[in-house]
Design a protein around this motif. Structure first.
Motif, PDB file in Angstrom:
ATOM      1  N   PRO A   1       0.826  -1.199   0.000  1.00 62.12           N
ATOM      2  CA  PRO A   1       0.000   0.000   0.000  1.00 62.12           C
ATOM      3  C   PRO A   1       0.856   1.242   0.000  1.00 62.12           C
TER       4      PRO A   1
ATOM      5  N   THR B   1      -9.407   3.202 -11.615  1.00 66.18           N
ATOM      6  CA  THR B   1      -7.961   3.428 -11.580  1.00 66.18           C
ATOM      7  C   THR B   1      -7.620   4.861 -11.952  1.00 66.18           C
TER       8      THR B   1
ATOM      9  N   LEU C   1      -8.385   6.887  -8.967  1.00 64.75           N
ATOM     10  CA  LEU C   1      -7.359   6.654  -7.943  1.00 64.75           C
ATOM     11  C   LEU C   1      -6.132   7.521  -8.194  1.00 64.75           C
TER      12      LEU C   1
ATOM     13  N   ARG D   1      -4.532  10.463  -5.811  1.00 67.95           N
ATOM     14  CA  ARG D   1      -3.124  10.502  -5.386  1.00 67.95           C
ATOM     15  C   ARG D   1      -2.467  11.808  -5.802  1.00 67.95           C
TER      16      ARG D   1
ATOM     17  N   GLU E   1      -8.574   7.997  -1.792  1.00 68.44           N
ATOM     18  CA  GLU E   1      -7.792   6.822  -2.186  1.00 68.44           C
ATOM     19  C   GLU E   1      -8.312   5.565  -1.510  1.00 68.44           C
TER      20      GLU E   1
ATOM     21  N   LEU F   1      -9.692   2.224  -3.509  1.00 67.42           N
ATOM     22  CA  LEU F   1      -9.122   0.898  -3.321  1.00 67.42           C
ATOM     23  C   LEU F   1     -10.222  -0.119  -2.998  1.00 67.42           C
ATOM     24  N   ARG F   2     -11.207   0.301  -2.183  1.00 70.10           N
ATOM     25  CA  ARG F   2     -12.350  -0.583  -1.916  1.00 70.10           C
ATOM     26  C   ARG F   2     -13.165  -0.822  -3.178  1.00 70.10           C
TER      27      ARG F   2
ATOM     28  N   PHE G   1      -6.557  -5.531  -3.219  1.00 69.77           N
ATOM     29  CA  PHE G   1      -7.062  -4.176  -3.075  1.00 69.77           C
ATOM     30  C   PHE G   1      -7.738  -3.948  -1.723  1.00 69.77           C
ATOM     31  N   TYR G   2      -8.452  -4.954  -1.215  1.00 66.48           N
ATOM     32  CA  TYR G   2      -9.027  -4.804   0.117  1.00 66.48           C
ATOM     33  C   TYR G   2      -7.926  -4.649   1.168  1.00 66.48           C
TER      34      TYR G   2
ATOM     35  N   ARG H   1      -5.031  -3.379   0.748  1.00 68.44           N
ATOM     36  CA  ARG H   1      -4.459  -2.044   0.616  1.00 68.44           C
ATOM     37  C   ARG H   1      -5.430  -0.972   1.117  1.00 68.44           C
ATOM     38  N   ALA H   2      -6.724  -1.227   0.965  1.00 74.02           N
ATOM     39  CA  ALA H   2      -7.710  -0.294   1.514  1.00 74.02           C
ATOM     40  C   ALA H   2      -7.621  -0.262   3.039  1.00 74.02           C
TER      41      ALA H   2
END
Length: 1013
Positions: free
Chosen positions: A301, A910, A913, A917, A925, A929-930, A948-949, A951-952
């Motif tokens: 992440p 994406t 996202l 950022r 963000e 990611l979710r 991705f979860y 990283r969320a």
């Protein structure tokens, strides 16, 4: 003192009875006559909390929360007082060198650092760390072994307090970190054989610590046991896969590859580093994916750790006592083996150089002593509006990477978040110009790796454990050295007697000497003797003053009278500005001078040190700062020299300049004067080129100037400029909303509301109340928001103000939508759309289209939702409003997902996202990611969804958004319901968060899934 074996001091030492305390295991108190019994329950909890923060204040509110995590009784504070009283009697009866005293807002337990095993352990580990870094690993290993022997089990074993259990887990983590450091040093010393059996036991006890697995693999390989090293790697990989569904870290995989290739390098020379008490998020960063592609699976992440560097510029001609500097540095860096936060206080009368010394010391220690950053705040203790601890904590938390929307409102909650954020850092906090201890105490970190440097005119005797430096005037040698640095050593050497007379005449006061020396430096043809004569004449005119005041006033008066008339006028007018630093355009506004380089007007005042250069603007121009004494002097001259109408006209131009720049910043963010009402107060416009350069990044400018802008709202109210007051306050919502400055939003608006009501300004009153409605909605105070919006709407309808009606109905629709009343929401959106069209506001129209499209999507009207979103996107792209485009694109992605177009949804998410950022929107963000996790789950790609979860969760919890993190944990647990061990690990903290935040629906599902595990 620590005993030689690292344990607590031997009780048989002949220096009198002592109490010692143990928290590294069960809570124990040892007196001269044997162990003391602490009654179980509340007294144990309170004593443990005081010991973990020994020599620091623990507030009564914290103690209440430790005992009653939920729903404390009305008598909670009284019960805490009773428990403290009993503990105080018990400790006093033991006749130990310990005192438990009341210190607002709570209590502090005073005891020697080596009397508490946790403090002694930390001091020993810090000492070992220093030895390891200076090439003495054998000594470091011995001290680390002694430190670990202090432990008698897990920290605070058997104590029933959830919050204390969290603190205990951090200390347990510290113990393991110390063990890992000691093993690392021993591996580097070549003790491979002797470590293998210990590491095998440690990896069995702590199978999830990959660092220990790596050390076992290295120890086996360097002991000539290559096959066993490979088997140790495979065992670790099997365990991680079975328990967590994870592959080993890159470090472990690299070890395996090196062993297979036969080129695992020999141990490097020791350069150890002990992790701070609480573990940080993963250190590796993440490559941002290219636009239009999803991030690579398995990547870590993104980190949102920020390293603040807030110190003002150092002083080039600084002079100081080297012993005093060394003592300050030692107190702050912990070379004295301290076990608490390093704390130093520099006090003294005005003009003695307190701030100069503090900033110089901070710069000297910044890189080596405090690599995780430096926080700075002018507490304005000698002004009429000192900074509040709540305000300062909000600023510091933002500087530490916490989004404003997640910063709590109360002082205690902000202080807790602040201490948590600093727990794993080595960071220096500089608090300049403190009014007193009450302003400072809530700003003290809890981490022993941090330090605080305070300056104040007050003596600050109640700061616990502070190293104090009281500044007075310079001695003659240093005063002459300072004079030589400013005007040149040759001039001082050429008039030695006059130079000595000059420093005596100004009383060797550093500020006075700098001012007089700057005047001499600007006039190389003047002799030092002539300056002595001039100053003596001035002092005779002021002989009714006290010596210190006479010294300063004589120096200021002499320099002031020597200025050109226009420079004296500017100095007087600048004293009206209440901002901590002054941008150069202010000079142009106050003098109504629109030259392209307004800093030229300021430079004559800098040359004679009536102004200091405080920094550089993005335009390349400078920012300036008054010394408070000079500001007071200039304001006295302003009152004497300028008639009231001239002062009011200059002030109106200055306020109009701030208003113009704030309005232009809003236009640059939104692509025009959209979704905002304005009043009729006159603006003052700096040169267009200057404005464009200054507002190249409008949100950054608003952020940097928020103190000055918010101050101007109050100042305009005081001066009776009510129309500008409400206009500026509501224009600043551009900043408040994006950055989550909810406290500033409320403060400025309540000030403006009082001003417009007093003036009978109906339109301004409605505008402020409508904006307050948006604030209350952001805080989820929906009933209060509805009342404010309804009252504002009534006024706007009576005034036939379509923009005001549109804004009110839009927000009322959002309240209805949040409450599940989609029908009412759609009708309000329809009317708001018509109002925005009547006002000619296309961005307002696009916002309504985006919000109502979400309802259409929920109701299954996908085609209509898509058409609304397409129109909104066209508008945003036409005006260049990036924030609106990002929010609408996210809805487009959700529509695509509903339509089964998962590949396009992934590309859209994406892209958003990347926009988040680029703009630093860490909350956005986490949402994206979710969204990507949901998309890949719907595509039947559980591996990507899991990534991705994960990283969320990391992104949310990194910014201390534990509610958002809990939701992502729930998503991941749904995905991993066939992996009960991992699901249990995810759900347990999520359940605690849902219960604390009263998230009923999520709590029910999480408990159901946890039960199934």
């Amino acid at each position: 003192m620590a005993a030689a074996d690292g344990g607590l001091t031997d009780q048989s030492e002949p220096d009198g009875p002592r109490l010692t305390f143990r928290v590294l295991g069960p809570l124990q108190v040892q007196g001269a006559a044997g162990p003391l019994r602490v009654p179980p329950g509340r007294q144990e909890v309170i004593l443990a909390a005081l010991l973990l923060e020994s020599n620091r204040v623990v507030s009564t509110s914290q103690l209440v929360d430790l005992i009653w995590e939920d729903n404390p009784p009305e008598t909670a504070r009284t019960q805490v007082q009773i428990c403290v009283s009993r503990l105080r009697k018990m400790l006093a009866a033991a006749d130990g060198e310990v005192s438990l005293v009341t210190r607002p807002p709570g209590y502090v337990l005073h005891t020697g650092a080596d009397n508490v095993d946790a403090a002694l352990f930390t001091a020993l580990v810090q000492r070992a760390r220093g030895l390891g870094e200076t090439g003495r690993p054998e000594e470091a290993v011995g001290i680390l072994r002694s430190a670990v022997t202090l432990w008698q089990g897990d920290c605070l074993t058997g104590l029933d307090s959830g919050p204390l259990a969290n603190r205990a887990r951090r200390l347990n983590e510290e113990r393991l970190a110390a063990v890992e450091l000691r093993i690392r040093l021993e591996l580097e010393l070549g003790h491979h054989d002797r470590l293998v059996s210990e590491l095998q036991m440690l990896t069995h006890e702590h199978p999830l610590r990959e660092k220990l697995h790596g050390q076992l693999i290295q120890a086996l390989y360097w002991s000539g046991r290559q096959a066993e090293a490979l088997e140790a790697f495979r065992a670790a990989r099997r365990y991680l896969a079975e328990e967590l569904g994870l592959e080993p870290s890159r470090e472990l995989r690299d070890l395996e590859a090196a062993i297979l290739a036969g080129d695992l390098p020999a141990p490097a020379p020791p350069a150890p580093s002990v992790p701070a008490p609480a573990a940080r998020p993963a250190e590796e960063g993440e490559e941002a994916p290219a636009a239009g592609t999803a991030p690579a699976p398995g990547s870590a992440p993104a980190r949102h750790d920020t390293v603040p560097h807030q110190l003002p510029a150092d002083t080039a001609d600084f002079v100081a006592d080297s012993q005093r500097l060394a003592a300050l540095e030692k107190a702050l860096t912990g070379d004295d083996g301290r076990a608490t936060v390093g704390l130093a206080a520099i006090t003294g009368k005005p003009g003695t150089g307190k701030s100069t010394l503090a900033v110089h010391v901070a710069h000297a220690l910044a890189e080596t002593g405090f690599p995780d950053g430096q926080l700075y705040c002018d507490l304005r203790g000698t002004t009429g509006t000192p900074a509040t601890p709540v305000e300062v904590l909000g600023r510091f938390l933002r500087a530490l990477g916490i989004p404003g929307q997640l910063i709590p409102e109360t002082l205690d909650e902000r202080a807790e978040m602040y201490r948590t954020r600093l727990a794993a850092r080595r960071l220096l906090v500089v608090l300049d110009d403190a009014a007193g201890e009450g302003q400072v105490l809530p700003l003290l970190p809890g981490s022993r790796g941090c330090a605080v440097l305070v300056t104040s005119r007050a003596r600050l005797t109640a700061l616990p454990g502070a190293h104090r430096v009281e500044l007075d005037v310079l001695d003659e040698d240093r005063a002459l050295e300072l004079l030589a640095r400013i005007i040149g050593a040759d001039r001082v050497a050429g008039e030695t007697v006059a130079a000595e007379a000059l420093v005596r005449t100004v009383g060797r006061l550093p500020l006075a000497l700098r001012i007089v020396a700057a005047r001499l430096a600007a006039r190389p043809h003047w002799t030092l003797a002539s300056m002595v004569q001039r100053l003596a004449d001035e002092r005779n005119r002021l002989d009714e003053l006290t010596h210190g005041e006479m010294t300063m006033r004589a120096s200021l008066s002499l320099t002031y009278e020597g200025l050109a008339p226009e420079d004296r006028g500017l100095l007087r007018l600048l004293s009206m500005a209440q901002a901590p630093t002054l941008p150069s355009w202010l000079a142009g506004a106050l003098l109504d001078d629109r030259r392209p380089f307004p800093s030229d007007l300021m430079e004559p005042l800098v040359d004679v040190q009536m102004l200091d250069v405080a920094g550089v603007e993005p335009t390349g121009g400078f920012r300036y700062r008054f010394h408070e004494i000079i500001r007071v002097y200039a304001r006295e001259q302003l009152a004497a020299q300028h008639p009231p109408e001239a002062r009011r006209a200059a002030f109106a131009r200055m306020a109009g300049g701030w208003m113009h720049l704030a309005q232009e910043a809003h236009r640059k963010v939104y692509g025009g004067d959209f979704t905002v009402l304005h009043g009729d107060a006159p603006r003052w416009e700096p040169p267009a080129a200057y404005t464009d350069e200054t507002l190249a990044d409008p949100l950054a400018w608003l952020d940097a100037e928020q103190t000055a802008l918010c101050g101007m709202v109050g100042h305009a109210a005081d001066e009776g400029l009510h129309d500008l007051c409400w206009d500026l306050a509501t224009s600043l919502v551009t900043l408040f909303e994006v950055r989550g400055h909810y406290d500033l939003w409320e403060r400025t608006h309540l000030t403006a509301l009082a001003a417009v009501r007093k003036a009978g300004n109906l339109r301004g009153t409605a505008a402020v109340r409508a904006s307050l409605g948006s604030l209350y909605m952001s805080r989820s105070q929906y009933d209060t928001a509805r009342q404010a919006l309804t009252s504002a709407l009534d006024v706007f309808q009576a005034l036939d103000e379509p923009m005001g009606e549109a804004l009110c109905r839009r927000d009322m629709a959002l309240i209805a939508r949040t409450g599940g009343d989609d029908g009412t929401a759609l009708e309000l959106y329809r009317r708001s759309l018509a109002d925005f069209d009547r006002a000619g506001d296309v961005v307002g129209r696009a916002i309504v289209l985006t919000q109502s499209a979400h309802i259409r999507m929920r109701q299954g009207e996908i085609g209509l939702a898509q058409r609304q979103l397409d129109e909104a996107l066209d508008i945003y792209e036409g005006v260049g409003y990036t924030g609106g485009r990002a929010r609408t694109l996210r809805r487009v992605g959700q529509v695509l997902l509903e339509q089964g177009q998962s590949d396009l949804a992934v590309l859209t998410f994406t892209e958003v996202l990347e926009l988040c950022r680029d703009s630093g929107d860490v909350i956005g963000e986490g949402h994206l990611l979710r969204d990507l996790g949901h998309a890949f789950a719907m595509m039947g790609r559980p591996d990507r969804a899991r990534d991705f979860y994960d990283r969320a969760v990391a992104a949310r919890e990194q910014i201390m958004d534990f509610s958002g993190g809990a939701l992502a944990r729930l998503d991941l647990a749904r995905l991993l319901k066939e992996e009960p061990g991992r699901s249990r690990e995810l759900l347990t903290p999520a359940v605690a968060v849902f219960r604390e935040r009263r998230m009923v629906r999520e709590l029910a599902e999480a408990e159901r899934l946890l039960g199934a595990c």
